[in-house]
Scaffold this motif. Sequence first.
Motif, mmCIF file in Angstrom:
data_model
loop_
_atom_site.group_PDB
_atom_site.id
_atom_site.type_symbol
_atom_site.label_atom_id
_atom_site.label_comp_id
_atom_site.label_asym_id
_atom_site.label_seq_id
_atom_site.Cartn_x
_atom_site.Cartn_y
_atom_site.Cartn_z
ATOM 1 N N MET A 99 0.830 -1.205 0.000
ATOM 2 C CA MET A 99 0.000 0.000 0.000
ATOM 3 C C MET A 99 0.868 1.259 0.000
ATOM 4 O O MET A 99 0.545 2.246 -0.669
ATOM 5 C CB MET A 99 -0.944 -0.002 1.204
ATOM 6 C CG MET A 99 -1.989 -1.112 1.186
ATOM 7 S SD MET A 99 -3.095 -1.054 -0.239
ATOM 8 C CE MET A 99 -3.982 0.458 0.074
ATOM 9 N N ALA A 100 1.976 1.235 0.717
ATOM 10 C CA ALA A 100 2.885 2.385 0.751
ATOM 11 C C ALA A 100 3.493 2.639 -0.625
ATOM 12 O O ALA A 100 3.636 3.792 -1.045
ATOM 13 C CB ALA A 100 3.979 2.155 1.791
ATOM 14 N N VAL A 101 3.832 1.566 -1.332
ATOM 15 C CA VAL A 101 4.387 1.704 -2.681
ATOM 16 C C VAL A 101 3.347 2.301 -3.626
ATOM 17 O O VAL A 101 3.660 3.162 -4.452
ATOM 18 C CB VAL A 101 4.885 0.328 -3.191
ATOM 19 C CG1 VAL A 101 5.211 0.359 -4.661
ATOM 20 C CG2 VAL A 101 6.094 -0.120 -2.387
ATOM 21 N N ILE A 102 2.107 1.856 -3.506
ATOM 22 C CA ILE A 102 1.028 2.384 -4.343
ATOM 23 C C ILE A 102 0.797 3.863 -4.033
ATOM 24 O O ILE A 102 0.635 4.684 -4.946
ATOM 25 C CB ILE A 102 -0.268 1.576 -4.139
ATOM 26 C CG1 ILE A 102 -0.069 0.145 -4.648
ATOM 27 C CG2 ILE A 102 -1.453 2.245 -4.827
ATOM 28 C CD1 ILE A 102 -1.137 -0.825 -4.182
ATOM 29 N N GLU A 103 0.796 4.210 -2.750
ATOM 30 C CA GLU A 103 0.610 5.614 -2.368
ATOM 31 C C GLU A 103 1.737 6.485 -2.909
ATOM 32 O O GLU A 103 1.497 7.611 -3.362
ATOM 33 C CB GLU A 103 0.518 5.731 -0.850
ATOM 34 C CG GLU A 103 -0.775 5.178 -0.291
ATOM 35 C CD GLU A 103 -0.795 5.106 1.236
ATOM 36 O OE1 GLU A 103 0.098 5.721 1.884
ATOM 37 O OE2 GLU A 103 -1.682 4.431 1.775
ATOM 38 N N ALA A 104 2.959 5.963 -2.901
ATOM 39 C CA ALA A 104 4.091 6.713 -3.441
ATOM 40 C C ALA A 104 3.923 6.925 -4.947
ATOM 41 O O ALA A 104 4.220 8.010 -5.464
ATOM 42 C CB ALA A 104 5.403 5.980 -3.148
ATOM 43 N N ALA A 105 3.432 5.922 -5.641
ATOM 44 C CA ALA A 105 3.183 6.054 -7.083
ATOM 45 C C ALA A 105 2.104 7.104 -7.339
ATOM 46 O O ALA A 105 2.215 7.885 -8.294
ATOM 47 C CB ALA A 105 2.771 4.705 -7.669
ATOM 48 N N LYS A 156 3.466 10.654 -6.972
ATOM 49 C CA LYS A 156 4.262 11.097 -8.125
ATOM 50 C C LYS A 156 3.374 11.697 -9.209
ATOM 51 O O LYS A 156 3.816 12.543 -9.974
ATOM 52 C CB LYS A 156 5.053 9.930 -8.716
ATOM 53 C CG LYS A 156 6.210 9.477 -7.863
ATOM 54 C CD LYS A 156 6.931 8.325 -8.508
ATOM 55 C CE LYS A 156 7.996 7.772 -7.592
ATOM 56 N NZ LYS A 156 8.643 6.578 -8.172
ATOM 57 N N LYS A 157 2.133 11.257 -9.290
ATOM 58 C CA LYS A 157 1.205 11.746 -10.307
ATOM 59 C C LYS A 157 0.220 12.760 -9.740
ATOM 60 O O LYS A 157 -0.766 13.091 -10.386
ATOM 61 C CB LYS A 157 0.440 10.561 -10.909
ATOM 62 C CG LYS A 157 1.327 9.600 -11.668
ATOM 63 C CD LYS A 157 0.539 8.457 -12.218
ATOM 64 C CE LYS A 157 -0.404 8.954 -13.286
ATOM 65 N NZ LYS A 157 -1.124 7.902 -13.969
ATOM 66 N N LYS A 158 0.487 13.235 -8.560
ATOM 67 C CA LYS A 158 -0.421 14.113 -7.841
ATOM 68 C C LYS A 158 -0.682 15.405 -8.612
ATOM 69 O O LYS A 158 0.216 16.026 -9.162
ATOM 70 C CB LYS A 158 0.198 14.432 -6.479
ATOM 71 C CG LYS A 158 -0.646 15.266 -5.586
ATOM 72 C CD LYS A 158 0.064 15.390 -4.252
ATOM 73 C CE LYS A 158 -0.447 16.585 -3.503
ATOM 74 N NZ LYS A 158 0.266 16.786 -2.251
ATOM 75 N N GLY A 205 -2.716 18.814 -7.607
ATOM 76 C CA GLY A 205 -3.392 19.436 -6.472
ATOM 77 C C GLY A 205 -3.271 18.533 -5.260
ATOM 78 O O GLY A 205 -2.187 18.115 -4.896
ATOM 79 N N ASN A 206 -4.396 18.194 -4.677
ATOM 80 C CA ASN A 206 -4.396 17.296 -3.521
ATOM 81 C C ASN A 206 -4.808 15.883 -3.875
ATOM 82 O O ASN A 206 -5.106 15.094 -2.986
ATOM 83 C CB ASN A 206 -5.349 17.833 -2.440
ATOM 84 C CG ASN A 206 -4.807 19.080 -1.788
ATOM 85 O OD1 ASN A 206 -3.599 19.245 -1.689
ATOM 86 N ND2 ASN A 206 -5.687 19.958 -1.363
ATOM 87 N N VAL A 207 -4.857 15.576 -5.178
ATOM 88 C CA VAL A 207 -5.358 14.271 -5.618
ATOM 89 C C VAL A 207 -4.275 13.536 -6.394
ATOM 90 O O VAL A 207 -3.651 14.079 -7.293
ATOM 91 C CB VAL A 207 -6.613 14.438 -6.502
ATOM 92 C CG1 VAL A 207 -7.114 13.096 -6.974
ATOM 93 C CG2 VAL A 207 -7.706 15.169 -5.739
ATOM 94 N N GLY A 208 -4.074 12.293 -6.029
ATOM 95 C CA GLY A 208 -3.176 11.422 -6.770
ATOM 96 C C GLY A 208 -3.945 10.195 -7.213
ATOM 97 O O GLY A 208 -4.562 9.516 -6.395
ATOM 98 N N VAL A 209 -3.942 9.939 -8.490
ATOM 99 C CA VAL A 209 -4.712 8.823 -9.025
ATOM 100 C C VAL A 209 -3.791 7.919 -9.834
ATOM 101 O O VAL A 209 -2.967 8.395 -10.609
ATOM 102 C CB VAL A 209 -5.858 9.329 -9.936
ATOM 103 C CG1 VAL A 209 -6.615 8.172 -10.549
ATOM 104 C CG2 VAL A 209 -6.798 10.216 -9.149
ATOM 105 N N VAL A 210 -3.938 6.624 -9.633
ATOM 106 C CA VAL A 210 -3.207 5.650 -10.439
ATOM 107 C C VAL A 210 -4.211 4.678 -11.042
ATOM 108 O O VAL A 210 -5.263 4.415 -10.466
ATOM 109 C CB VAL A 210 -2.146 4.883 -9.621
ATOM 110 C CG1 VAL A 210 -0.980 5.772 -9.243
ATOM 111 C CG2 VAL A 210 -2.731 4.270 -8.380
#
Length: 127
Positions: A55-61, A64-66, A68-73
């Motif tokens: 989960m930490a690796v996914i959050e880091a990914a 990287k694509k963040k 604003g305040n949203v990061g989506v993969v």
Amino acid sequence: MSKQDDAVVAINMEMQKEPNNAYMEIVGQYIIDRCGDDAAAAAVVDGGKTLFGAMAVIEAAARKKKAGNVGVVTDREVFEAVDTYLGIAGDTAVRDRTKAAVDGAAIVPPQAPEKRNVIALDLSRFL
């Protein structure tokens, strides 16, 4: 118990720590599905790889694509991040099963097109 069984139990135990976290459930189920592979099971049991680590690796990914305040993969990026974290090659069939389970859909294998009897008529014979 086998290494695969030990890996499944370890991931299930982590999933139970946050039973209402749908994201952990999806990623945990994917890891469990991958634990049928000896390398994935060894990564969990012997390599100390965990659901929380994945989960930490996914959050880091996502960070990287963040924007604003949203990061989506994408789902593909999630599966690739987990596979890389576990140190194993991707498996499209397992990814498809996991996506189908998440979507609540059954995987329907592709079928050959229906054979039809074709009649060839030479209309010039009727003139």
